[in-house]
Design an enzyme around this catalytic site. Sequence first.
Site, PDB file in Angstrom:
ATOM      1  N   ASP A   1       0.821  -1.209   0.000  1.00  0.00           N
ATOM      2  CA  ASP A   1       0.000   0.000   0.000  1.00  0.00           C
ATOM      3  C   ASP A   1       0.859   1.264   0.000  1.00  0.00           C
ATOM      4  O   ASP A   1       1.853   1.342   0.730  1.00  0.00           O
ATOM      5  CB  ASP A   1      -0.882  -0.020   1.256  1.00  0.00           C
ATOM      6  CG  ASP A   1      -1.853   1.136   1.305  1.00  0.00           C
ATOM      7  OD1 ASP A   1      -2.648   1.267   0.368  1.00  0.00           O
ATOM      8  OD2 ASP A   1      -1.806   1.913   2.278  1.00  0.00           O
TER       9      ASP A   1
ATOM     10  N   GLU B   1       1.233  -0.624  -5.206  1.00  0.00           N
ATOM     11  CA  GLU B   1       0.152   0.348  -5.332  1.00  0.00           C
ATOM     12  C   GLU B   1       0.797   1.726  -5.395  1.00  0.00           C
ATOM     13  O   GLU B   1       0.914   2.435  -4.406  1.00  0.00           O
ATOM     14  CB  GLU B   1      -0.834   0.283  -4.160  1.00  0.00           C
ATOM     15  CG  GLU B   1      -2.105   1.080  -4.430  1.00  0.00           C
ATOM     16  CD  GLU B   1      -2.336   2.315  -3.562  1.00  0.00           C
ATOM     17  OE1 GLU B   1      -3.247   3.099  -3.879  1.00  0.00           O
ATOM     18  OE2 GLU B   1      -1.610   2.514  -2.578  1.00  0.00           O
TER      19      GLU B   1
HETATM   20  C1  GLC Z   1      -3.935   3.456  -0.317  1.00  0.00           C
HETATM   21  C2  GLC Z   1      -5.331   2.908  -0.249  1.00  0.00           C
HETATM   22  C3  GLC Z   1      -6.261   3.994   0.129  1.00  0.00           C
HETATM   23  C4  GLC Z   1      -5.842   4.575   1.441  1.00  0.00           C
HETATM   24  C5  GLC Z   1      -4.384   4.993   1.409  1.00  0.00           C
HETATM   25  C6  GLC Z   1      -3.871   5.183   2.785  1.00  0.00           C
HETATM   26  O1  GLC Z   1      -3.780   4.372  -1.317  1.00  0.00           O
HETATM   27  O2  GLC Z   1      -5.671   2.324  -1.464  1.00  0.00           O
HETATM   28  O3  GLC Z   1      -7.581   3.531   0.195  1.00  0.00           O
HETATM   29  O4  GLC Z   1      -6.624   5.678   1.729  1.00  0.00           O
HETATM   30  O5  GLC Z   1      -3.554   4.011   0.872  1.00  0.00           O
HETATM   31  O6  GLC Z   1      -3.679   3.917   3.390  1.00  0.00           O
HETATM   32  C1  GLC Z   2      -3.132   9.105  -3.758  1.00  0.00           C
HETATM   33  C2  GLC Z   2      -2.096   8.141  -3.403  1.00  0.00           C
HETATM   34  C3  GLC Z   2      -2.593   6.746  -3.460  1.00  0.00           C
HETATM   35  C4  GLC Z   2      -3.925   6.632  -2.757  1.00  0.00           C
HETATM   36  C5  GLC Z   2      -4.882   7.652  -3.157  1.00  0.00           C
HETATM   37  C6  GLC Z   2      -6.095   7.566  -2.283  1.00  0.00           C
HETATM   38  O1  GLC Z   2      -3.426   9.032  -5.095  1.00  0.00           O
HETATM   39  O2  GLC Z   2      -1.000   8.251  -4.284  1.00  0.00           O
HETATM   40  O3  GLC Z   2      -1.663   5.903  -2.869  1.00  0.00           O
HETATM   41  O4  GLC Z   2      -4.519   5.428  -3.123  1.00  0.00           O
HETATM   42  O5  GLC Z   2      -4.303   8.906  -3.008  1.00  0.00           O
HETATM   43  O6  GLC Z   2      -7.008   8.497  -2.711  1.00  0.00           O
END
Ligand code: GLC
Ligand code: GLC
Length: 663
Positions: A304, A346
């Site tokens: 993540d 991610e």
């Molecule tokens: C990732 C997840 C998102 C979350 C963020 C913080 O981007 O996909 O849903 O808000 O991380 O953990």
């Molecule tokens: C941003 C972050 C990503 C997260 C997202 C959540 O784009 O880069 O990690 O999933 O915010 O909205």
Amino acid sequence: MIAPPNVEEIEDVTFEAELTLKRLWPRVSPLWACPETASAQQKSQQREFEERLRSSWPRLFHLLFQLYGTRYDFFFHLEEVLRTAAQAWIDRSAELRHTDESRTYEDDWFQSEHMAGGALYVDLFSENLGKLRESIDYFKKLGVTYLHLMPLFAVRPGNNDGGYAISNYRSIDPRLGTIEDLRTLADELHAADISLVLDFVFNHTADDHYWAQQAQAGDREFQQYYYIFKDRTKPDQYERTLREIFPTVRRGNFTWHDGMQRWVWTTFNSFQWDLNYRNPAVFRAMLEEMLFLANTGVDILRLDAVAFIWKQMGTSCENLPQAHLLIQAYNAVTRIVCPGMVFKSEAIVAPNDVLTYISPNECQLSYNPTLMALLWESLATREVKLLNRSLAYRHKIPEGTAWVNYLRCHDDIGWTFEDSDAAAVGINAYDHRQFLNKFYTGQFPNSFARGVPFQYNPDTGDMRISGTMASLAGLEQAFAEDDEHLKDLAVRRILLLHGITLSIGGIPLLYMGEEWGLLNDYDFVKDPAKAGDTRWIHRPKMKWDYLEELENADTNGGSIRTKLFTAIRQLIKLRKETPAFAGQSMELISSNNPHVLAFARVSNAERVIVFGNFSEDPQILPGNVLRTSGLGRFFEDAISGKTIGTSEDTQLAPYQVVWLTRV
Ligand code: GLC
Ligand code: GLC
């Protein structure tokens, strides 16, 4: 490139690594049963560990040395890392070791055309882990062979960012079940040939995690697990070069903590405390959590928020070189302890940055946010030029890695494309993003989309989009207007997008509910813990009535929902029958038509040509383009079952996608 923190390169890394291992080995060997009493099986397990350790240790040592080599306590932490790895291997079950072994011979297992993913929230899909087990037949019926369960660990009370604010990585949220339930589910999924995907939320913990609690109680050792500042001096300096990820939650990246009378680094919500990986104790502690997860039976670990895990003053604190070193170090440990498990990155960042995480030594898999965003962009513009340009320059990834291609997930859509790609095809990036935001919130004339804004930033004009696949593709509008033609177009759009993600190379990933065209759930505002975050609009509860409708389809003639489910299931089935869809190699074809995306997939001596019409008008598919790209005169479309000759031009229907094989 930013140089690693003042580390003098050692001259002969391999030699130093081996010497270090020789010194450390006596400290971990007591973990094994003593040679006199060890069973033959224990001895062979130990040998296996040693072999893997010897082959990956130099890489791991070098990575950790670059990150932490100047620390006075480096050697202590190194020993702890080694001990953690050995203990995790000892704890690993025989079944998982067996998978590890078979995947060392078949390390391209995730490249197969048989892979098709699904992602879901356990509570919204089936209430709890026990009930989820009853859905295994459903996954088989749909063809899903990869299942991502959204974070299901113990979370803080109240808002927990959909499970991403974890208070304990080793226990399951009691509303969902127990660790034992998770292990049982993992076994049953594996028996059904379904891979388990879980999150490793390693950029931050919840503010009520044990470490954060200790920090709040004034324990200096645990305060060093986070970025904690006594006044604004440093936060203000950092802030000059940082982005804001959740500007409607709180401005800036730091949160004042009353109890500690300190500022805490919180990239996301104020209750998600960023971990300080400059501290090797954090690397080691999170390693233990990661290996615990691996041992529950995870096949693919979703890393993540990878972009944010290393901070350095004066930079954006995103995608820093040390972030890569860290992930590579975790990767090196998995090669030793759990080589059957792979990482999925991610990184929802600019396309070129997304690519930097993808490598067999870092993340073997990655979300493909660029393709996702540009498929929606093409639907809005009815043109594929930006998509084509981006695919031509930013789609290819190294051998031994794969994209995960998706259309919607639990998060918002951000318009990630390289501004230079936009410029190259005559598009002004800033204006175009404004247009896309208007289009997908339904504010542009004749827009079919029903999305809502996410995280509007008044300073930059930046905004992202929330909404379900079906609502963004026009189904919500079509139902509201009760217009059969619009319903038909919406269904076609949905199938077009799936027709691309299922064929373009990589693992296609459904966000469960898409198969039924679930619409936006406006009721999320009734829950105070969710009301402030519009992403909940596209996290609706599963509607099992649709499945009943399907089962009674003979009697009621088949609704839109039934049609969608049947068509998506059929596309998944066809994908699995098409060996050319394995792997990643993809060649773009010039369709000579601004509305038509065209590419060839070649694999295992098979060639499939894909055409997708992104407009609501029929488009000509010139016979000559097909003949020269497909190298044949007659083709069969796997989707419609029709045969197409090349002596004349053919027509693609509105939003039609075809998968053509030579006959
Ligand atoms: C990732 C997840 C998102 C979350 C963020 C913080 O981007 O996909 O849903 O808000 O991380 O953990
Ligand atoms: C941003 C972050 C990503 C997260 C997202 C959540 O784009 O880069 O990690 O999933 O915010 O909205």
